[in-house]
Each structure stands twice: as C-alpha cells, then as structure tokens.
Scaffold this active site. Structure first.
Site, mmCIF file in Angstrom:
data_model
loop_
_atom_site.group_PDB
_atom_site.id
_atom_site.type_symbol
_atom_site.label_atom_id
_atom_site.label_comp_id
_atom_site.label_asym_id
_atom_site.label_seq_id
_atom_site.Cartn_x
_atom_site.Cartn_y
_atom_site.Cartn_z
ATOM 1 N N ARG A 178 1.164 5.508 14.785
ATOM 2 C CA ARG A 178 1.168 6.695 15.644
ATOM 3 C C ARG A 178 2.422 7.502 15.353
ATOM 4 N NH1 ARG A 178 -1.685 7.389 20.227
ATOM 5 N NH2 ARG A 178 -0.004 8.665 21.080
ATOM 6 N N HIS A 229 8.948 1.375 5.562
ATOM 7 C CA HIS A 229 7.985 2.195 4.826
ATOM 8 C C HIS A 229 7.881 1.652 3.399
ATOM 9 C CE1 HIS A 229 5.716 5.853 3.956
ATOM 10 N NE2 HIS A 229 6.359 5.893 2.801
HETATM 11 C C1 GRF Z 1 3.584 -2.188 5.990
HETATM 12 O O1 GRF Z 1 3.294 -1.931 4.644
HETATM 13 C C2 GRF Z 1 4.626 -1.212 6.487
HETATM 14 O O2 GRF Z 1 5.572 -0.875 5.530
HETATM 15 C C3 GRF Z 1 3.792 -0.019 6.838
HETATM 16 O O3 GRF Z 1 2.616 -0.549 7.405
HETATM 17 C C4 GRF Z 1 2.393 -1.868 6.893
HETATM 18 C C5 GRF Z 1 2.312 -2.789 8.067
HETATM 19 O O4 GRF Z 1 1.926 -4.090 7.710
HETATM 20 N N1 GRF Z 1 4.518 0.875 7.702
HETATM 21 P P1 GRF Z 1 2.086 -5.299 8.722
HETATM 22 O O5 GRF Z 1 1.288 -4.928 9.977
HETATM 23 O O6 GRF Z 1 3.544 -5.470 9.023
HETATM 24 O O7 GRF Z 1 1.501 -6.470 8.033
#
Ligand code: GRF
Length: 194
Positions: A96, A114
């Site tokens: 979000r 990220h």
């Molecule tokens: C990860 O790749 C993170 O960098 C991105 O969304 C994904 C989340 O994965 N913002 P998880 O839910 O932590 O397994």
C-alpha cells in the site's frame, strides 16, 4: 532498552520472518512488538503468531467496501501502532502507498526494503526492470520512507549478480536471500539514529 518495532506486511512475510529470527539474539536492539497486515489472508500472519508475535489486521478490502478513504485507513493503522507503543516501523512487502500525513508522522522512524539497488528501478517489478535494462548487477536496498515512493535515503544495500539465463523468478529468489541478510543488518543501523 530494545526498541519496540512493528512490521507491516501484505503477503508471505519472509522478510518479516528474518527480522523476527534476528531478534532472538539477546543483544539485538529491537523486539518485534506487533505485525500488522493489510490483508487477513497474508501468509505472514501465521508465521508471526507461531513465533509468539502479536498480530493485527487492518483490512484494506473492508475499507474499500465501506467507502472509507486512505486517510481513514492510515488513521486506523496509526492507532494500532500507537496502541501497541510502537517506536519504529519496518515495511516488508506492505503493498500500500502510505499517505503523506502518515509518513510525516513517522518520519525517520519508518523504513522499507526494496529488491533493487535504489535509485535504480523504483516501483513495481524491479527484478523484471533489471532484466529488461540488461544490468549485470542488481540487489536490494533498505531505505527510509519519505512521501516520494522508493526515494528516501539509503540505509544499506547488498549487490546481487544477474546471471545468464535468469528469469524474473530466479533473479527474485537470489535477491530475496540477500534481503533476508540485509534487513536484520540495516535495522540496528537505523535505530542508532533514533
Ligand atoms: C520483497 O521482495 C520486498 O523487497 C518487497 O516485497 C517482497 C516481500 O516479500 N518489498 P516477503 O513478504 O518479505 O516474503
């Protein structure tokens, strides 16, 4: 005193799990005092519960059904966090956009992970963006959250190679492993500045 940290998720929660595991070390400067999900079906909720971490759901679908806007959602989220005496927020796959007002309230106390070397490849599908750009090195970034998406100051990064034959899936899996190392290393660095 360990800082009371909340993790905000929307899905499987593998970064959340890595952070919870890191807090098992007695000298780790944070405890995960709350996990909040924007979706009741997020896989991460069961992982948090199994680890004994309190969870809450601020269900975005319910807000949509009730025609309540982003400000109302963020106000309820803020209340859940302050009610649990949260001092710092980690976004981990929280799908979000947070309002400027919410982000300003938590400025300097909210970070995100990220899967690219920001400022390269902000926004959606950064792994596919890296493949499309033909770069040889990508990676992951933990950064402060500011009102502009994926643009806040960097706290830490890990580089990850792009290998011949990589698909978005194989590259994402390699970056994800690095994310699980990076987030537990970056959080103490950010907490030093509180
Ligand atoms: C990860 O790749 C993170 O960098 C991105 O969304 C994904 C989340 O994965 N913002 P998880 O839910 O932590 O397994």
């Amino acid at each position: 005193m360990r800082k009371r940290v909340a993790i905000l998720i929307s899905g499987r929660g593998s970064n959340m799990r890595a952070l919870i595991e890191a807090t098992r070390a007695s000298d780790y400067p944070a405890e995960i005092a709350l996990v909040v999900s924007s979706r009741p079906d997020a896989g991460g909720l069961a992982i948090a519960q199994a680890a004994g971490v309190p969870t809450a759901v601020v269900d975005q679908a319910r807000f949509r059904r009730e025609n309540r806007d982003r400000a109302a959602y963020d106000a309820e989220l803020h209340q859940a966090l302050t009610g649990a005496r949260i001092e710092f927020i980690c976004l981990a796959g929280f799908m979000r956009i947070l309002s400027d007002e919410f982000v300003r309230k938590w400025e300097g106390r909210i970070v995100n992970i990220h899967p690219s070397l920001l400022p390269a490849f902000p926004g959606l599908k950064p792994q596919q963006q890296a493949l499309d750009a033909g770069v040889k090195i990508t990676g992951c970034t933990v950064h402060y959250v500011t009102p502009e998406l994926d643009a806040g100051p960097t706290i830490a990064q890990i580089e990850v190679p792009v290998l011949p034959g990589d698909t978005a899936d194989t590259l994402s899996a390699r970056i994800l492993k690095a994310e699980h190392k990076l987030y537990p290393l970056a959080l103490p660095k950010a907490l030093e500045h509180l």
